[in-house]
Design an enzyme around this catalytic site. Structure first.
Site, mmCIF file in Angstrom:
data_model
loop_
_atom_site.group_PDB
_atom_site.id
_atom_site.type_symbol
_atom_site.label_atom_id
_atom_site.label_comp_id
_atom_site.label_asym_id
_atom_site.label_seq_id
_atom_site.Cartn_x
_atom_site.Cartn_y
_atom_site.Cartn_z
ATOM 1 N N ASN A 155 61.811 6.589 -4.095
ATOM 2 C CA ASN A 155 59.840 6.976 -3.926
ATOM 3 C C ASN A 155 58.915 5.607 -5.439
ATOM 4 O O ASN A 155 58.519 6.910 -6.048
ATOM 5 C CB ASN A 155 59.950 8.275 -4.257
ATOM 6 C CG ASN A 155 58.748 8.847 -3.815
ATOM 7 O OD1 ASN A 155 57.699 8.189 -3.323
ATOM 8 N ND2 ASN A 155 58.405 10.499 -4.083
ATOM 9 N N TRP A 156 58.338 5.701 -4.288
ATOM 10 C CA TRP A 156 57.545 4.642 -4.863
ATOM 11 C C TRP A 156 56.501 4.761 -5.278
ATOM 12 O O TRP A 156 55.286 4.669 -6.071
ATOM 13 C CB TRP A 156 57.322 2.981 -4.205
ATOM 14 C CG TRP A 156 58.722 2.240 -4.413
ATOM 15 C CD1 TRP A 156 59.775 2.107 -5.325
ATOM 16 C CD2 TRP A 156 58.580 0.845 -3.782
ATOM 17 N NE1 TRP A 156 60.600 1.497 -4.560
ATOM 18 C CE2 TRP A 156 59.796 0.338 -4.539
ATOM 19 C CE3 TRP A 156 57.851 0.221 -3.257
ATOM 20 C CZ2 TRP A 156 60.505 -0.584 -3.628
ATOM 21 C CZ3 TRP A 156 58.665 -1.492 -2.960
ATOM 22 C CH2 TRP A 156 59.708 -1.504 -3.153
ATOM 23 N N LYS A 157 55.990 6.156 -4.570
ATOM 24 C CA LYS A 157 54.788 7.169 -4.440
ATOM 25 C C LYS A 157 53.551 5.883 -4.696
ATOM 26 O O LYS A 157 53.689 5.373 -4.336
ATOM 27 C CB LYS A 157 54.777 7.776 -6.249
ATOM 28 C CG LYS A 157 56.042 8.241 -6.482
ATOM 29 C CD LYS A 157 55.687 9.904 -7.694
ATOM 30 C CE LYS A 157 57.229 10.152 -7.614
ATOM 31 N NZ LYS A 157 56.645 11.491 -8.430
ATOM 32 N N HIS A 183 57.124 16.402 -0.467
ATOM 33 C CA HIS A 183 57.275 16.242 -1.715
ATOM 34 C C HIS A 183 56.229 17.341 -3.486
ATOM 35 O O HIS A 183 54.874 17.463 -2.199
ATOM 36 C CB HIS A 183 56.734 14.626 -2.683
ATOM 37 C CG HIS A 183 57.364 14.211 -4.064
ATOM 38 N ND1 HIS A 183 56.761 14.517 -4.526
ATOM 39 C CD2 HIS A 183 57.900 13.854 -4.068
ATOM 40 C CE1 HIS A 183 57.256 14.459 -5.837
ATOM 41 N NE2 HIS A 183 58.078 13.074 -5.419
ATOM 42 N N GLU A 243 54.159 16.454 -5.362
ATOM 43 C CA GLU A 243 53.126 16.070 -5.049
ATOM 44 C C GLU A 243 52.546 16.744 -4.472
ATOM 45 O O GLU A 243 50.972 16.876 -3.768
ATOM 46 C CB GLU A 243 53.155 15.025 -5.745
ATOM 47 C CG GLU A 243 53.150 14.133 -7.261
ATOM 48 C CD GLU A 243 54.861 13.537 -7.439
ATOM 49 O OE1 GLU A 243 53.669 12.767 -6.671
ATOM 50 O OE2 GLU A 243 55.055 13.390 -8.819
ATOM 51 N N GLU A 252 64.109 19.292 -6.099
ATOM 52 C CA GLU A 252 63.671 18.913 -7.237
ATOM 53 C C GLU A 252 62.646 19.420 -8.075
ATOM 54 O O GLU A 252 61.261 19.959 -7.499
ATOM 55 C CB GLU A 252 62.223 17.306 -6.273
ATOM 56 C CG GLU A 252 63.408 16.403 -5.633
ATOM 57 C CD GLU A 252 62.040 15.169 -5.614
ATOM 58 O OE1 GLU A 252 62.773 13.848 -5.835
ATOM 59 O OE2 GLU A 252 60.844 15.180 -5.317
ATOM 60 N N GLY A 257 59.195 13.522 -13.473
ATOM 61 C CA GLY A 257 58.146 12.555 -14.477
ATOM 62 C C GLY A 257 57.892 12.988 -15.970
ATOM 63 O O GLY A 257 57.168 12.562 -16.341
ATOM 64 N N SER A 275 63.438 13.304 -12.798
ATOM 65 C CA SER A 275 63.816 12.416 -13.831
ATOM 66 C C SER A 275 65.234 11.928 -14.042
ATOM 67 O O SER A 275 65.783 12.097 -15.325
ATOM 68 C CB SER A 275 63.394 13.202 -15.564
ATOM 69 O OG SER A 275 62.393 13.173 -15.317
ATOM 70 N N GLY A 329 61.749 8.670 -8.372
ATOM 71 C CA GLY A 329 60.764 8.264 -8.821
ATOM 72 C C GLY A 329 60.514 6.810 -9.963
ATOM 73 O O GLY A 329 61.185 5.914 -9.791
HETATM 74 P P1 PGA Z 1 61.353 11.132 -11.360
HETATM 75 O O1 PGA Z 1 59.968 11.822 -9.888
HETATM 76 O O2 PGA Z 1 61.824 10.290 -10.972
HETATM 77 O O3 PGA Z 1 59.755 10.179 -11.853
HETATM 78 O O4 PGA Z 1 60.906 12.052 -11.574
HETATM 79 C C1 PGA Z 1 61.212 12.072 -8.907
HETATM 80 C C2 PGA Z 1 60.228 11.964 -7.643
HETATM 81 O O5 PGA Z 1 59.420 12.548 -7.789
HETATM 82 O O6 PGA Z 1 60.592 12.180 -6.564
#
Ligand code: PGA
Length: 254
Positions: free
Chosen positions: A10-12, A96, A98, A168, A174, A210, A231
């Protein structure tokens, strides 16, 4: 979707045009060598076409980070399923954390996005997970249940074949923190049970939050972990490649 282990990047909103294309161009040839792992990537909307073209001769699949719950029409700022398909996508991520926290997407809206795509025979990853406070209060399963309820209300047994749930924990995204194997196993077991009770078919369940080359082998050893949504560690070729190699080293998915 459970024939291979799934590792999804997931490159956000991190990578621009040049970086996205460059990373896809390195991953695409490598993905041809994979036996036990399906590698998927999810760039920002503007780069979907370019990245899909870079992956077109390879098994690397490209997906969008969200998708609208309706057919094309008056939905300013949304992107339709037919548009992302035109851009070469084969899956979409919805719900997600976010999107849920920064954009106030409700469990009902997330379920509507999922339903429209699943009914159109598309593949969907739905993200669910609790905050740290909710876990501290012992409310993890209650939170998962409330996020899953509108999803389960809108799903058929055959839809579940094209669905992935990404567990998640919000506090792990993150942050460098992640749950214990027992905590992951409990959450994945709870999710699988909800689906078995409703549609007698458990979807693919990914862990996210993470994931790094240091902890991935241990996480993949947990029962009911069918892969990961990644991520930060998906943004650099070396790290994402290392994660996929770890998945390959685990052999076939049981
Ligand atoms: P992360 O993000 O691996 O940077 O913790 C995961 C995600 O948001 O899908």
């Amino acid at each position: 979707m459970k024939s291979k282990r799934l590792v999804v990047g997931n490159w956000k909103m991190y990578l621009g045009a040049v970086e996205s294309k460059g990373l896809a161009e390195r991953l695409a040839p490598y993905s041809k060598s994979l036996k036990y792992t399906a590698a998927w990537i999810s760039p920002s909307f503007p780069y979907l076409s370019t990245v899909s073209q870079a992956c077109s001769e390879s098994p690397l699949q490209v997906g969008a980070q969200n998708v609208c719950w309706e057919a094309p029409g008056a939905f300013t700022g949304e992107v339709s399923l037919s548009s992302i398909i035109e851009c070469g996508c084969s899956f979409a991520i919805v719900g997600h954390s976010e999107r849920r926290s920064l954009c106030s997407e409700t469990p009902e809206l997330v379920a509507k996005r999922m339903s429209f795509a699943l009914k159109s025979n598309f593949h969907v990853i739905v993200c669910v997970g609790e905050t740290y406070e909710q876990r501290q209060k012992g409310a993890t399963n209650t939170v998962l249940q409330s996020q899953l309820a509108p999803i389960l209300a809108n799903i058929s047994t055959s839809d579940a074949e094209r669905l992935c749930i990404a567990y998640e924990p919000v506090w792990a995204i993150g942050t460098g923190r992640y749950p214990s194997n027992a905590e992951i196993e409990e959450a994945h077991g709870f999710i699988a049970k909800q689906f078995m009770e409703k549609v007698n078919n458990a979807p693919c369940i990914l862990y996210g939050g993470s994931v790094t080359p240091e902890n991935f082998k241990q996480i993949l050893a947990v029962p009911l972990v069918h892969g990961a949504l990644v991520g930060r560690a998906s943004l650099k070729y070396e790290q994402f490649h290392a994660l996929i190699e770890i998945s390959e080293s685990c052999g076939p998915l049981h």
